[in-house]
Scaffold this motif. Structure first.
Motif, short mmCIF file in Angstrom:
data_model
loop_
_atom_site.label_atom_id
_atom_site.label_comp_id
_atom_site.label_asym_id
_atom_site.label_seq_id
_atom_site.Cartn_x
_atom_site.Cartn_y
_atom_site.Cartn_z
N LYS A 1 -18.56 57.40 10.12
CA LYS A 1 -17.76 58.52 9.63
C LYS A 1 -18.67 59.70 9.27
O LYS A 1 -19.78 59.50 8.78
CB LYS A 1 -16.94 58.11 8.40
CG LYS A 1 -15.84 57.09 8.71
CD LYS A 1 -15.06 56.73 7.45
CE LYS A 1 -13.94 55.75 7.77
NZ LYS A 1 -13.18 55.35 6.56
N ASN B 1 -27.99 44.16 6.78
CA ASN B 1 -26.74 43.42 6.61
C ASN B 1 -26.92 42.01 7.18
O ASN B 1 -27.48 41.84 8.27
CB ASN B 1 -25.61 44.14 7.34
CG ASN B 1 -25.39 45.54 6.82
OD1 ASN B 1 -24.63 45.76 5.89
ND2 ASN B 1 -26.06 46.52 7.43
N THR C 1 -18.18 50.77 10.95
CA THR C 1 -17.16 51.81 11.09
C THR C 1 -17.33 52.88 10.02
O THR C 1 -17.22 54.08 10.29
CB THR C 1 -15.75 51.19 10.99
OG1 THR C 1 -15.61 50.17 11.99
CG2 THR C 1 -14.68 52.26 11.19
N GLU C 2 -17.62 52.46 8.78
CA GLU C 2 -17.83 53.41 7.68
C GLU C 2 -19.05 54.29 7.94
O GLU C 2 -19.03 55.49 7.66
CB GLU C 2 -18.01 52.66 6.36
CG GLU C 2 -16.73 52.07 5.79
CD GLU C 2 -15.75 53.16 5.36
OE1 GLU C 2 -16.19 54.18 4.80
OE2 GLU C 2 -14.54 52.99 5.62
N LEU C 3 -20.09 53.70 8.47
CA LEU C 3 -21.33 54.45 8.71
C LEU C 3 -21.14 55.53 9.77
O LEU C 3 -21.83 56.56 9.75
CB LEU C 3 -22.44 53.49 9.12
CG LEU C 3 -23.88 54.05 9.18
CD1 LEU C 3 -24.28 54.65 7.83
CD2 LEU C 3 -24.86 52.96 9.59
N HIS D 1 -17.50 41.93 7.47
CA HIS D 1 -18.26 42.97 6.75
C HIS D 1 -19.00 43.89 7.71
O HIS D 1 -19.02 45.12 7.53
CB HIS D 1 -19.28 42.31 5.80
CG HIS D 1 -20.35 43.23 5.34
ND1 HIS D 1 -20.14 44.25 4.43
CD2 HIS D 1 -21.68 43.31 5.69
CE1 HIS D 1 -21.26 44.91 4.22
NE2 HIS D 1 -22.21 44.36 4.97
N LYS E 1 -28.37 57.65 12.67
CA LYS E 1 -27.71 56.58 11.91
C LYS E 1 -28.13 55.23 12.47
O LYS E 1 -27.93 54.96 13.66
CB LYS E 1 -26.19 56.74 11.98
CG LYS E 1 -25.68 58.00 11.27
CD LYS E 1 -24.18 58.10 11.36
CE LYS E 1 -23.67 59.34 10.62
NZ LYS E 1 -22.19 59.47 10.72
N LYS F 1 -18.26 44.73 10.81
CA LYS F 1 -17.33 45.64 11.48
C LYS F 1 -16.90 46.77 10.55
O LYS F 1 -16.83 47.94 10.94
CB LYS F 1 -16.12 44.86 11.99
CG LYS F 1 -16.47 43.87 13.10
CD LYS F 1 -15.27 43.01 13.49
CE LYS F 1 -15.65 41.99 14.57
NZ LYS F 1 -14.52 41.11 14.95
N GLN F 2 -16.60 46.41 9.30
CA GLN F 2 -16.17 47.43 8.34
C GLN F 2 -17.31 48.39 8.00
O GLN F 2 -17.13 49.61 7.97
CB GLN F 2 -15.66 46.76 7.06
CG GLN F 2 -15.16 47.74 6.00
CD GLN F 2 -14.64 47.03 4.76
OE1 GLN F 2 -14.55 45.81 4.72
NE2 GLN F 2 -14.31 47.80 3.75
N ALA F 3 -18.51 47.84 7.75
CA ALA F 3 -19.65 48.67 7.37
C ALA F 3 -20.08 49.59 8.52
O ALA F 3 -20.43 50.76 8.30
CB ALA F 3 -20.82 47.78 6.95
#
Length: 572
Positions: free
Chosen positions: A571, A541, A567-569, A561, A512, A563-565
């Motif tokens: 998962k 990004n 964290t999502e990646l 954005h 990743k 931090k959110q992206a």
């Protein structure tokens, strides 16, 4: 610098046209390099076709003013044309060891070799390149003379294209190599030939025969002669043999470990499963990606795909077979392995004899038992086999050393960012904010930031961790202010390098990767949280700078954005 021949100028024009699609883009690049831009009307008519513009620029400006060496140095670091430009440089301007590669442009075999890092021995050498049958020039004569090693890749298609009876470049390099041995040079040169199919080997034998009268000792001169096959296992063996040829010593080992249980479970079979699992867990503390365990009965169920086998063979595997039966012998365990292992690796049963002889049987084999003794331990093939006795942790330490697993795997998240000078205030700003991003993704104390460059990415990407997020942050400080396209091109160069290295080190199972484009100076040329969807760099990004309270800070919307992206990646 000596004058380029007509074909060499043509290669230079082609390379420039590949890197810069029009006169404007070339002129802007040269201006940014503190170099003479394309002059309109002074020996150059900008209105004519681009190829003629380049021809006039080289013939009427660069050569008369003695600027060829400076022009090549400006262009040599452009990733897409670096190989062509290096091939045009005068050896007097090269301050490192040199080697000469003889193959046709676009040769597929070379791309396979590059993918496997076949020639990493020459990483610190300056490469020259030429078609085997092209005419010798003054520049090529000097390049060949100064090169320490020659690599030729010849295929049957190349033999069809010989348009001169002697093949000038190949002939000159071949004779230069011969003379370095016959003249008893202090350091004789090395010659390597990779060929496809027997017809090329027959051609080589005929070629050598022509020189036997003048060089009666030609058969005593060492040469690396190998048939090329696009098979990762065969290439791994070839790389090892090539290293030995170039270094007169065995290469450092960096191997995958495949621990094998009982191939076929039968009545009365004594399993070593408990010891196997303990050994696997021990080795997994070093690098779980390089350790596999096939449990008892694997011969019935295991069939690797070609992609899975290629990943295993990316590093030469060490096959480890355990034994709990006190009556087990090495010869017996080896014999029981040959057919099941070849089949499990995905090879056809009819080809087992060749596969074992030429490929699988050439890899290291370790036979081990927790206790007892090997009754036939003195009869092993010491070139590829060893027999060990000891507890799993003791055997694990020996295997870790043998496989090059020298350090325990890090669990921390590592962010690679494009280096900035220590004096640049943006360095601290970037590092601090990347550390804040790390706190969002992992627990306190499990992250760090590391400065890298485009040229040093190779080692960094090879250490990517599949179990973690791998963050790469590049910036626009090396792009031209206000130039949107030049900014995009900069991140395209990073994309190309990252993608090529990931394909080399992680075939079939990409880690990743979270890409961050940091815009310090061209932030006003791009909107949104990522590059536009239609661009080739859309995976990046954006992190843009802004002025706030008379100082520069990063855009808080961009940081949120990221931090959110990230964290999502992470998962599953």
């Amino acid at each position: 610098m000596m004058e380029l021949s007509g074909s060499e100028k043509e290669l230079l024009r082609s390379a420039i046209g590949q890197a810069f699609p029009n006169p404007k883009s070339l002129s802007m690049f040269l201006s940014g390099q503190d170099f003479t831009s394309l002059p309109d009307g002074v020996g150059v008519d900008i209105a004519q076709p681009y190829d003629l513009v380049l021809k006039d620029y080289i013939d009427n400006v660069i050569e008369p003013e003695g600027l060829m060496n400076k022009l090549l140095k400006c262009l040599v670091d452009r990733p897409r044309i670096s190989t062509q430009i290096k091939s045009l440089m005068d050896p007097v301007d090269v301050n490192k060891d040199q080697w000469f590669r003889i193959y046709k442009r676009g040769e597929v075999a070379l791309s396979y070799c590059d993918r496997e890092q076949m020639f990493d021995f020459f990483d610190k050498y300056h490469p020259y390149t030429a078609n085997p049958w092209s005419k010798i020039s003054e520049l090529k004569t000097e390049q060949i003379s100064q090169s320490k090693s020659f690599l030729a890749i010849i295929t049957p298609f190349d033999l069809e294209d010989i348009d001169t009876p002697d093949g000038d470049i190949f002939k000159y390099a071949f004779e230069d190599w011969l003379n370095s041995h016959c003249d008893r040079a202090e350091t004789p040169k090395k010659f390597m030939l990779l060929y496809e199919r027997d017809e090329v080997l027959n051609w080589w034998n005929s070629w050598v025969e022509k020189y036997r009268g003048k060089y009666p000792s030609i058969d005593d001169i060492p040469v690396f002669l190998r048939e090329f096959r696009n098979d990762r296992a065969d290439l791994a063996v070839l790389k090892k043999d090539l290293w030995r040829f170039l270094n007169d010593a065995d290469p450092p080992i960096e191997a995958n470990v495949l621990l094998l249980g009982i191939p076929t479970i039968s009545a009365g079979a004594i399993s070593a499963k408990a010891s196997d699992i303990e050994l696997v867990n021990f080795l997994g503390k070093y690098n779980p990606d390089r350790v596999q365990y096939w449990e008892d009965g694997w011969a019935e169920s295991k069939r690797m795909t070609e992609a899975e086998r290629a990943e295993l063979f990316l590093r030469p595997p060490i096959f480890v077979r355990s034994a709990a039966d006190k009556h087990a012998t090495i010869s017996g365990l080896r014999g029981d392995l040959i057919l099941p292992l070849a089949r499990a690796l995905g090879y056809a049963e009819y080809d087992v004899a060749r596969v074992w002889r030429d490929i699988v049987g050439q890899f290291q084999r370790v036979f081990w038992r927790p206790e007892g003794e090997w009754w036939d331990g003195t009869e092993i093939d010491r070139k590829v086999e060893c027999a060990l006795i000891g507890a799993p942790t003791e055997i694990g330490e020996k295997l870790a050393k043998k496989a090059g697993l020298s350090e325990l795997l890090e669990s921390k998240l590592r962010t690679r960012f494009e280096n900035l000078p220590d004096s640049d205030p943006n360095r601290e700003l970037l590092s601090t904010n990347l550390q804040e991003l790390g706190k969002t993704v992992v627990e306190q104390g499990e992250y760090e930031t590391v400065a890298v460059s485009l040229d040093s990415l190779d080692d960094s990407v090879s250490r990517f961790n599949r179990s973690q997020l791998n963050i790469v942050a590049a910036h626009d400080q090396r792009t031209r202010p206000g130039d949107r396209q030049h900014t995009i091109s900069h991140f395209e160069d990073w994309d190309s390098k990252i993608d090529a290295l990931v394909a080399r080190y992680f075939p079939g199972r990409e880690p990743k990767i979270f890409r961050i484009a940091v815009l310090f100076q061209n932030f006003d040329k791009f909107d949104g949280l990522k590059f536009d969807e239609g661009l080739s760099v859309r995976r990046w990004n954006l992190l843009k700078i802004k002025r706030e309270n008379d100082k520069f800070v990063f855009n808080p919307n961009d940081l949120s954005h990221l931090k959110q992206a990230a964290t999502e990646l992470l998962k599953p």
